[in-house]
Design an enzyme around this catalytic site. Structure first.
Site, PDB file in Angstrom:
ATOM      1  N   ARG A  46       0.855  -1.195   0.000  1.00 18.01           N
ATOM      2  CA  ARG A  46       0.000   0.000   0.000  1.00 18.01           C
ATOM      3  C   ARG A  46       0.887   1.240   0.000  1.00 18.01           C
ATOM      4  NH1 ARG A  46      -1.453   1.700   4.742  1.00 18.01           N
ATOM      5  NH2 ARG A  46      -2.209  -0.305   5.496  1.00 18.01           N
ATOM      6  N   TYR A  98     -17.248  17.669 -13.884  1.00 20.01           N
ATOM      7  CA  TYR A  98     -17.820  16.322 -13.975  1.00 20.01           C
ATOM      8  C   TYR A  98     -18.845  16.182 -12.835  1.00 20.01           C
ATOM      9  CZ  TYR A  98     -18.024  11.303 -13.102  1.00 20.01           C
ATOM     10  OH  TYR A  98     -18.455  10.031 -12.859  1.00 20.01           O
ATOM     11  N   ASP A 170      -8.400  20.196 -12.621  1.00 22.51           N
ATOM     12  CA  ASP A 170      -8.658  18.873 -13.188  1.00 22.51           C
ATOM     13  C   ASP A 170      -8.322  18.955 -14.678  1.00 22.51           C
ATOM     14  OD1 ASP A 170      -9.764  16.582 -14.341  1.00 22.51           O
ATOM     15  OD2 ASP A 170     -11.387  16.468 -12.864  1.00 22.51           O
ATOM     16  N   LYS A 195      -9.035   8.104 -18.471  1.00 14.03           N
ATOM     17  CA  LYS A 195      -9.352   8.731 -19.748  1.00 14.03           C
ATOM     18  C   LYS A 195      -8.117   8.739 -20.664  1.00 14.03           C
ATOM     19  CE  LYS A 195     -13.249   9.083 -17.678  1.00 14.03           C
ATOM     20  NZ  LYS A 195     -13.168   9.433 -16.341  1.00 14.03           N
TER      21      LYS A 195
HETATM   22  O1  P1T Z   1     -14.149   7.925 -13.106  1.00 10.55           O
HETATM   23  P1  P1T Z   1     -12.939   8.407 -12.351  1.00 10.55           P
HETATM   24  O2  P1T Z   1     -11.658   7.828 -12.806  1.00 10.55           O
HETATM   25  O3  P1T Z   1     -13.113   8.306 -10.860  1.00 10.55           O
HETATM   26  O4  P1T Z   1     -12.776   9.969 -12.697  1.00 10.55           O
HETATM   27  C1  P1T Z   1     -13.706  10.941 -12.333  1.00 10.55           C
HETATM   28  C2  P1T Z   1     -13.590  12.129 -13.235  1.00 10.55           C
HETATM   29  C3  P1T Z   1     -12.859  13.218 -12.831  1.00 10.55           C
HETATM   30  N1  P1T Z   1     -12.701  14.321 -13.604  1.00 10.55           N
HETATM   31  C4  P1T Z   1     -13.262  14.386 -14.828  1.00 10.55           C
HETATM   32  C5  P1T Z   1     -13.082  15.611 -15.661  1.00 10.55           C
HETATM   33  C6  P1T Z   1     -14.011  13.317 -15.320  1.00 10.55           C
HETATM   34  O5  P1T Z   1     -14.548  13.416 -16.550  1.00 10.55           O
HETATM   35  C7  P1T Z   1     -14.189  12.151 -14.501  1.00 10.55           C
HETATM   36  C8  P1T Z   1     -14.997  10.990 -14.946  1.00 10.55           C
HETATM   37  N2  P1T Z   1     -15.819  11.235 -16.055  1.00 10.55           N
HETATM   38  C9  P1T Z   1     -16.626  10.316 -16.678  1.00 10.55           C
HETATM   39  C10 P1T Z   1     -16.764   9.054 -16.269  1.00 10.55           C
HETATM   40  C11 P1T Z   1     -17.366  10.832 -17.848  1.00 10.55           C
HETATM   41  O6  P1T Z   1     -17.904  10.044 -18.650  1.00 10.55           O
HETATM   42  O7  P1T Z   1     -17.411  12.066 -17.975  1.00 10.55           O
END
Ligand code: P1T
Length: 377
Positions: A46, A98, A170, A195
């Site tokens: 961890r 988001y 972000d 992403k």
């Molecule tokens: O899904 P995760 O890895 O926890 O990420 C969250 C997140 C954070 N910031 C942005 C700009 C994001 O677009 C996302 C997740 N977004 C999607 C799942 C979507 O389809 O927009």
């Protein structure tokens, strides 16, 4: 060193035990100690894992940051950043993020005494006016998910620093290939590595990159204390992904612009949201602050029924949440990614029932456009 060289080499040292050119997946929970308290810098997985460390060095280098930490998801990375503020502190949150980011503030952090206000951060004067004596952080996404609003990172950073507050950006929609927020004065960069960084829609992860040593120590302490770490296998996947980030993003840029241009001329489309269009309200700022406009395009079809027809008739783009993979994905923000944003707020932002978002992949552009055209018609 150039971006592609850094992407391929930073953190990717041949393995010291075997010479393996590809960083191995160190699938272990613990490490042998030669004698009590005598170890090779790795005690428990961890806390430290060599595959994760390689990825942490890699993405930190791409963002121009001294320190980087990989998390189990984008949301856990964002949550770790919010552990830099305490009960009674106030955060200025961009009014379009988001939906999950808004939900974290609205439904979770608010229970722990963290105050926040939603602010249109594209308007610097609104950011200035939103400061309170207890404001400790400004959290922005740029361009925003899904209406692609662009915030002036240097402008916001200057104001925040004058008030003694930190700026978190972000950078998921751009990736460090297209935008490096630290160069514009931002303190902390977060990513959903799910992403573009991973890029192949086969891993969920998050990242925090920063330069301030004291804040970095705290983020690392939180990473270890809370334990929302990225697994060795996912670390391997993302590290493999960033090696091709430059070539993938180049193609996402090209295809994104072509799709936006096509949609802007299409009679069935009422409005297109893409910073690469001269009609975009922050087009000039995007040109200055970004090295490209990316692969995310949203467009207004006029009604839920029209949106449904497009979403259900595309054949190459897949109807799914998420973005940033090599394949085109298409989604309905109002009922999917932004369902947790109140109806009135969604209307105000342009997240209507007729809004469709496409993550333009790197397939042949003629096929993507043909597919959208037949679905729209
Ligand atoms: O899904 P995760 O890895 O926890 O990420 C969250 C997140 C954070 N910031 C942005 C700009 C994001 O677009 C996302 C997740 N977004 C999607 C799942 C979507 O389809 O927009």
């Amino acid at each position: 060193m150039g971006f592609s060289t850094t992407a391929i080499h930073a953190g990717n040292e041949p393995d010291t035990a075997t010479g393996s050119v590809s960083v191995p997946i160190y699938q272990t929970s613990t490490y042998k100690q030669d004698a009590l308290g005598e170890h090779k810098g790795f005690e428990y997985a961890r806390t430290q894992n060599p595959t994760r460390s390689a990825l942490e060095q890699n993405i930190a280098a791409l963002e121009g940051a001294k320190f980087g930490y990989a998390f189990a998801s984008g949301m856990s990375a964002i949550d770790a950043c919010l552990k830099l503020v305490k009960a009674g502190d106030h955060v200025i949150l961009g009014d379009n993020t988001y939906g999950g980011t808004f939900r974290l503030f609205d439904k979770v952090l608010s229970n722990y005494g963290i105050e926040f206000d939603l602010v249109d951060t594209t308007e610097i004067t609104q950011v200035e006016e939103a400061f309170k004596p207890n404001t400790k952080m400004v959290f922005v996404e740029t361009p925003t998910n899904p209406v692609m609003s662009v915030t002036d990172l240097e402008g916001v950073s200057n104001i925040a620093h004058a008030h003694g507050a930190k700026v978190v950006c972000d950078n998921t929609f751009m990736s460090p290939y297209l935008q490096r927020p630290i160069e514009h004065g931002v303190d902390i960069v977060v990513h959903s590595t799910t992403k573009y960084l991973n890029g192949h829609s086969d891993s969920v992860g998050g990242f925090v990159a920063l330069n301030n040593e004291k804040n970095a120590e705290w983020i690392q302490f939180v990473q270890n204390s809370v334990g929302a770490i990225l697994s060795p296998f996912d670390s391997f996947l993302v590290l493999r992904g960033t090696k091709t980030l430059a070539v993938r993003m180049g193609k996402h840029n090209e295809n994104g612009q072509a799709v936006a241009n096509f949609l802007a001329e299409h009679p069935k489309v009422q409005k297109v949201y893409y910073p690469g269009l001269v009609s975009h309200p922050q087009h000039e700022l995007a040109k200055k602050q970004q090295d490209g406009f990316g692969g995310m395009v949203s467009f207004e079809t006029g009604s839920l029924n029209n949106a449904k027809k497009v979403l259900e008739n595309v054949k190459i783009a897949t109807l799914a949440e998420s973005l940033g993979g090599v394949e085109s994905l298409i989604s309905h923000p109002a009922s999917m990614t932004h369902a947790s944003v109140p109806f009135e707020k969604r209307q105000e932002l342009g997240i209507t029932d007729g809004l469709v978002r496409i993550s333009v992949g790197i397939e042949d552009i003629e096929d993507i456009i043909f597919d959208l055209d037949q679905a729209l018609n």
